[in-house]
Write a protein that holds these residues in place. Sequence first.
Motif, PDB file in Angstrom:
ATOM      1  N   PRO A 248     -89.856 -30.340  25.268  1.00  0.00           N
ATOM      2  CA  PRO A 248     -91.217 -30.499  25.791  1.00  0.00           C
ATOM      3  C   PRO A 248     -91.666 -29.278  26.579  1.00  0.00           C
ATOM      4  O   PRO A 248     -90.876 -28.640  27.271  1.00  0.00           O
ATOM      5  CB  PRO A 248     -91.120 -31.741  26.680  1.00  0.00           C
ATOM      6  N   GLY A 249     -92.968 -28.969  26.477  1.00  0.00           N
ATOM      7  CA  GLY A 249     -93.515 -27.791  27.138  1.00  0.00           C
ATOM      8  C   GLY A 249     -94.352 -28.101  28.355  1.00  0.00           C
ATOM      9  O   GLY A 249     -95.069 -27.222  28.853  1.00  0.00           O
ATOM     10  N   HIS A 250     -94.288 -29.320  28.864  1.00  0.00           N
ATOM     11  CA  HIS A 250     -95.010 -29.690  30.084  1.00  0.00           C
ATOM     12  C   HIS A 250     -94.105 -30.583  30.932  1.00  0.00           C
ATOM     13  O   HIS A 250     -93.425 -31.468  30.393  1.00  0.00           O
ATOM     14  CB  HIS A 250     -96.308 -30.430  29.737  1.00  0.00           C
ATOM     15  N   PRO A 251     -94.072 -30.372  32.248  1.00  0.00           N
ATOM     16  CA  PRO A 251     -93.202 -31.191  33.109  1.00  0.00           C
ATOM     17  C   PRO A 251     -93.491 -32.688  33.011  1.00  0.00           C
ATOM     18  O   PRO A 251     -92.585 -33.509  33.152  1.00  0.00           O
ATOM     19  CB  PRO A 251     -93.501 -30.665  34.513  1.00  0.00           C
ATOM     20  N   TYR A 252     -94.745 -33.057  32.770  1.00  0.00           N
ATOM     21  CA  TYR A 252     -95.082 -34.477  32.657  1.00  0.00           C
ATOM     22  C   TYR A 252     -94.453 -35.077  31.402  1.00  0.00           C
ATOM     23  O   TYR A 252     -93.866 -36.173  31.451  1.00  0.00           O
ATOM     24  CB  TYR A 252     -96.593 -34.648  32.636  1.00  0.00           C
ATOM     25  N   THR A 253     -94.552 -34.367  30.282  1.00  0.00           N
ATOM     26  CA  THR A 253     -93.919 -34.846  29.049  1.00  0.00           C
ATOM     27  C   THR A 253     -92.421 -34.959  29.242  1.00  0.00           C
ATOM     28  O   THR A 253     -91.798 -35.951  28.832  1.00  0.00           O
ATOM     29  CB  THR A 253     -94.220 -33.876  27.887  1.00  0.00           C
ATOM     30  N   LEU A 307    -105.003 -25.184  28.238  1.00  0.00           N
ATOM     31  CA  LEU A 307    -104.039 -25.370  27.156  1.00  0.00           C
ATOM     32  C   LEU A 307    -103.712 -24.008  26.548  1.00  0.00           C
ATOM     33  O   LEU A 307    -104.612 -23.295  26.096  1.00  0.00           O
ATOM     34  CB  LEU A 307    -104.608 -26.281  26.072  1.00  0.00           C
ATOM     35  N   VAL A 308    -102.449 -23.630  26.590  1.00  0.00           N
ATOM     36  CA  VAL A 308    -102.034 -22.349  26.011  1.00  0.00           C
ATOM     37  C   VAL A 308    -101.180 -22.614  24.776  1.00  0.00           C
ATOM     38  O   VAL A 308    -100.388 -23.557  24.736  1.00  0.00           O
ATOM     39  CB  VAL A 308    -101.251 -21.496  27.029  1.00  0.00           C
ATOM     40  N   LEU A 309    -101.359 -21.787  23.759  1.00  0.00           N
ATOM     41  CA  LEU A 309    -100.609 -21.960  22.532  1.00  0.00           C
ATOM     42  C   LEU A 309     -99.159 -21.550  22.725  1.00  0.00           C
ATOM     43  O   LEU A 309     -98.852 -20.548  23.375  1.00  0.00           O
ATOM     44  CB  LEU A 309    -101.242 -21.141  21.411  1.00  0.00           C
ATOM     45  N   LEU A 310     -98.270 -22.338  22.140  1.00  0.00           N
ATOM     46  CA  LEU A 310     -96.844 -22.065  22.166  1.00  0.00           C
ATOM     47  C   LEU A 310     -96.357 -21.902  20.731  1.00  0.00           C
ATOM     48  O   LEU A 310     -97.061 -22.268  19.784  1.00  0.00           O
ATOM     49  CB  LEU A 310     -96.096 -23.225  22.848  1.00  0.00           C
ATOM     50  N   PRO A 311     -95.167 -21.356  20.524  1.00  0.00           N
ATOM     51  CA  PRO A 311     -94.656 -21.211  19.163  1.00  0.00           C
ATOM     52  C   PRO A 311     -94.593 -22.556  18.442  1.00  0.00           C
ATOM     53  O   PRO A 311     -94.319 -23.597  19.061  1.00  0.00           O
ATOM     54  CB  PRO A 311     -93.249 -20.635  19.376  1.00  0.00           C
ATOM     55  N   GLY A 312     -94.879 -22.532  17.148  1.00  0.00           N
ATOM     56  CA  GLY A 312     -94.791 -23.751  16.356  1.00  0.00           C
ATOM     57  C   GLY A 312     -96.021 -24.626  16.410  1.00  0.00           C
ATOM     58  O   GLY A 312     -95.917 -25.851  16.319  1.00  0.00           O
ATOM     59  N   CYS A 318     -99.767 -25.999  31.185  1.00  0.00           N
ATOM     60  CA  CYS A 318     -98.872 -25.781  32.327  1.00  0.00           C
ATOM     61  C   CYS A 318     -98.714 -24.279  32.539  1.00  0.00           C
ATOM     62  O   CYS A 318     -98.566 -23.520  31.575  1.00  0.00           O
ATOM     63  CB  CYS A 318     -97.511 -26.425  32.074  1.00  0.00           C
ATOM     64  N   LEU A 319     -98.741 -23.858  33.803  1.00  0.00           N
ATOM     65  CA  LEU A 319     -98.586 -22.431  34.110  1.00  0.00           C
ATOM     66  C   LEU A 319     -97.184 -21.931  33.795  1.00  0.00           C
ATOM     67  O   LEU A 319     -96.954 -20.722  33.676  1.00  0.00           O
ATOM     68  CB  LEU A 319     -98.903 -22.212  35.589  1.00  0.00           C
ATOM     69  N   PHE A 320     -96.229 -22.854  33.648  1.00  0.00           N
ATOM     70  CA  PHE A 320     -94.839 -22.482  33.375  1.00  0.00           C
ATOM     71  C   PHE A 320     -94.405 -22.933  31.981  1.00  0.00           C
ATOM     72  O   PHE A 320     -93.214 -23.098  31.726  1.00  0.00           O
ATOM     73  CB  PHE A 320     -93.908 -23.088  34.430  1.00  0.00           C
ATOM     74  N   ALA A 321     -95.359 -23.119  31.086  1.00  0.00           N
ATOM     75  CA  ALA A 321     -95.052 -23.663  29.764  1.00  0.00           C
ATOM     76  C   ALA A 321     -94.057 -22.792  28.995  1.00  0.00           C
ATOM     77  O   ALA A 321     -93.112 -23.289  28.382  1.00  0.00           O
ATOM     78  CB  ALA A 321     -96.338 -23.831  28.945  1.00  0.00           C
ATOM     79  N   GLU A 322     -94.272 -21.479  29.037  1.00  0.00           N
ATOM     80  CA  GLU A 322     -93.395 -20.593  28.271  1.00  0.00           C
ATOM     81  C   GLU A 322     -91.969 -20.630  28.806  1.00  0.00           C
ATOM     82  O   GLU A 322     -91.012 -20.520  28.036  1.00  0.00           O
ATOM     83  CB  GLU A 322     -93.960 -19.170  28.288  1.00  0.00           C
ATOM     84  N   GLU A 323     -91.820 -20.779  30.128  1.00  0.00           N
ATOM     85  CA  GLU A 323     -90.474 -20.892  30.698  1.00  0.00           C
ATOM     86  C   GLU A 323     -89.807 -22.198  30.259  1.00  0.00           C
ATOM     87  O   GLU A 323     -88.601 -22.235  29.992  1.00  0.00           O
ATOM     88  CB  GLU A 323     -90.545 -20.854  32.223  1.00  0.00           C
ATOM     89  N   LEU A 324     -90.578 -23.268  30.171  1.00  0.00           N
ATOM     90  CA  LEU A 324     -90.026 -24.562  29.800  1.00  0.00           C
ATOM     91  C   LEU A 324     -89.481 -24.580  28.374  1.00  0.00           C
ATOM     92  O   LEU A 324     -88.443 -25.184  28.105  1.00  0.00           O
ATOM     93  CB  LEU A 324     -91.074 -25.662  29.963  1.00  0.00           C
ATOM     94  N   VAL A 325     -90.182 -23.927  27.459  1.00  0.00           N
ATOM     95  CA  VAL A 325     -89.776 -24.001  26.059  1.00  0.00           C
ATOM     96  C   VAL A 325     -88.880 -22.846  25.636  1.00  0.00           C
ATOM     97  O   VAL A 325     -88.388 -22.830  24.511  1.00  0.00           O
ATOM     98  CB  VAL A 325     -91.010 -24.036  25.120  1.00  0.00           C
ATOM     99  N   SER A 326     -88.646 -21.878  26.513  1.00  0.00           N
ATOM    100  CA  SER A 326     -87.788 -20.755  26.154  1.00  0.00           C
ATOM    101  C   SER A 326     -86.368 -21.221  25.969  1.00  0.00           C
ATOM    102  O   SER A 326     -85.891 -22.127  26.654  1.00  0.00           O
ATOM    103  CB  SER A 326     -87.842 -19.661  27.228  1.00  0.00           C
ATOM    104  N   PRO A 327     -85.622 -20.627  25.014  1.00  0.00           N
ATOM    105  CA  PRO A 327     -84.242 -21.064  24.724  1.00  0.00           C
ATOM    106  C   PRO A 327     -83.341 -20.906  25.946  1.00  0.00           C
ATOM    107  O   PRO A 327     -83.520 -19.994  26.731  1.00  0.00           O
ATOM    108  CB  PRO A 327     -83.806 -20.129  23.593  1.00  0.00           C
TER     109      PRO A 327
END
Length: 327
Positions: A248-253, A307-312, A318-327
């Motif tokens: 998930p790319g959001h802390p709420y999810t 809403l910011v686009l993420l891979p896939g 979320c301001l930290f979305a990229e950090e959340l989904v990074s490997p």
Amino acid sequence: MADPLLQVEGLRVEFRTRDGVAHVLNGVDFHVDAGETLAVLGESGSGKSVTAGTVMGILPTPPAAVTGGSVRYRGEELLTATPERRRELRGEHIAMIFQDALSALNPVFTVGFQIGEQLRTRRGMSKRDAEKRAVELLDVVGIPGARQRVHDHPHQFSGGMRQRVMIAMSLALDPDVLIADEPTTALDVTVQAQIMDLLAEIQAERHMALILITHDLGVVAEVADRIAVMYAGRIVEHGDVHSLYANPGHPYTRALLESIPRVDTKGTSLAAIRGLPPSLTRIPPGCPFHPRCPMAAQRCADELPPLVLLPGERASACLFAEELVSP
């Protein structure tokens, strides 16, 4: 590319009450295509049912007021359509299964009369032909002894059977889009599975778009193609079901997924999201989730994250979305 079957963009709805203006929807965006299942997730009060009511054009006005955005069916704008045009589309092209079948069905009339009413008024069927078609629809949704039960009243059915009657009513005019608002609420697990299997079977036969509004993450994992997660009247994350559940790319999810009981965590405390959802008359500044978020920083209280686009083909607010989904 062709327009989606149903497209919602920037949808804003307010409820003007004695206690102030409740900002129920705050820029909702999603789309659904033919044959696709979109699940809309979120806690109670996040705006899921109001979104469905706005699409259907059945919100009470007042107190509800649509203040912005767009709802398009096959490219046709619905928010500016005449009441007559909305009635033409409702049921015929976009239909809805309501959350509480006992409240939605009229206790005075038989289920056959209620299913047949729209066939008589929309299709010009005779009373006999409408009843015959009602029997066929009850049989399609798995009502035993449909020929006899078509003359029964709603209170004579169990909760699961009433929900099947609601599905039969919603399918009577062969809609392109079906909105199912908590279709398995208050049903036991076995009946829930039967209802969801029935919806999936009918959707596959008719290549119908399904918008499933629910808070049951287990059901979503089984049936959805894509997920839109709502919080405080906004879509905070959307993406395909496999990517969103896996990473998930959001802390709420993430918090919603962590709150599901798991067989491999026996003996440990069940995770819970601290605090309560915000009052929609007093939504906090910045990210609405920041008072409850374990990752919140000062900037979260100051900036409303877009809403910011993420891979896939995913997106997260979320301001930290990229950090959340990074490997």
